[in-house]
Design a protein around this motif. Structure first.
Motif: not given
Length: 243
Positions: A3-12, A186-205
């Motif tokens: 639940c904490v991870m989901t909330v943090c991910r939504l904030l990101c 942290f991979q799942h929390v930061l994934q939305p931001l990482w996606f844009y900064l990394g030109d489409g990079c997914m760190i959760t695969r």
């Protein structure tokens, strides 16, 4: 914890809204031009830290020389040519990348690696390499690319299509961490931001599962921790598959 991870991910995710709007309105294309320069400079640091791992990965590429004594190697998502120095003397390298702005930096790497012969630079996505004939190459290489493609399975289908029988696919990719670790959190929390900064990079695969399902006759795969890189991309897989 979930639940904490989901909330943090939504904030990101909320923080990435301006980046999302830039992409929707086409303004993110400016970053597409800038990204090759960033990737080119990062390459030097990554190669220094991963030199031994890359040397080990490519140590037996010559094993797949064709019966006529030649070695045709296709690199998917070649970027700025970070792997060229690890390829055996005399092999012919065909480069593909969906971002045409890499070509300037790719030429610099070609000039610095005169031990290779180079084919054309093909601007194409790994999911549809229509410019490459069936069973026309001996080796395919893909490093730090499957994290950002739209369809991993489709890319692997294309790899098998262009490889000759008995040819090999070499890979080195960062992957999702163990689910019990803070890195996974942290991979799942930061994934939305990482996606844009990394030109489409997914760190959760979990890319190893795609390789296991791809239909190669052999799969030689290792899980490693990449030394001295940010914890978000420290979990790696490396190895090769044989068609």
């Amino acid at each position: 914890m979930k639940c904490v991870m989901t909330v943090c991910r939504l904030l990101c995710l909320a923080l990435t809204l301006p980046l999302y709007l830039l992409k929707i309105f086409g303004l993110f294309r400016v970053y597409k031009r800038l990204f090759p320069l960033l990737a080119y400079n990062i390459t030097f640091t990554y190669n220094d830290r991963m030199h031994d791992m890359k040397r080990e990965l490519f140590r037996n590429v010559s094993k797949f020389i064709n019966t006529d004594g030649t070695l045709r190697l296709l690199e998917i998502g070649c970027g700025s040519g970070a792997n060229f120095s690890f390829y055996p003397d005399g092999c012919t390298v065909i480069c593909t990348d969906p971002n045409p702005h890499f070509e300037r930096y790719l030429r610099l790497s070609m000039e610095a690696n005169a031990h290779l012969t180079y084919g054309e630079f093909i601007v194409v996505a790994g999911e549809d390499m229509e410019g490459v004939r069936d069973e026309s190459v001996d080796v395919v290489v893909c490093t730090l690319v499957l994290c950002s493609v739209n369809n991993v399975q489709r890319v692997l289908q294309e790899v098998r299509r262009v490889l000759r029988a008995g040819g090999a696919f070499y890979f080195m990719e960062h992957v999702v961490a163990d689910s019990s670790s803070w890195t996974y959190f942290f991979q799942h929390v930061l994934q939305p931001l990482w996606f844009y900064l990394g030109d489409g990079c997914m760190i959760t695969r979990a890319t190893w599962t795609d390789l296991e399902r791809a239909g190669f006759s052999e799969l030689h795969l290792r899980h490693i921790d990449a030394p001295q890189v940010t914890s978000m991309i420290r979990p790696h897989i490396m190895g090769y598959s044989v068609k």
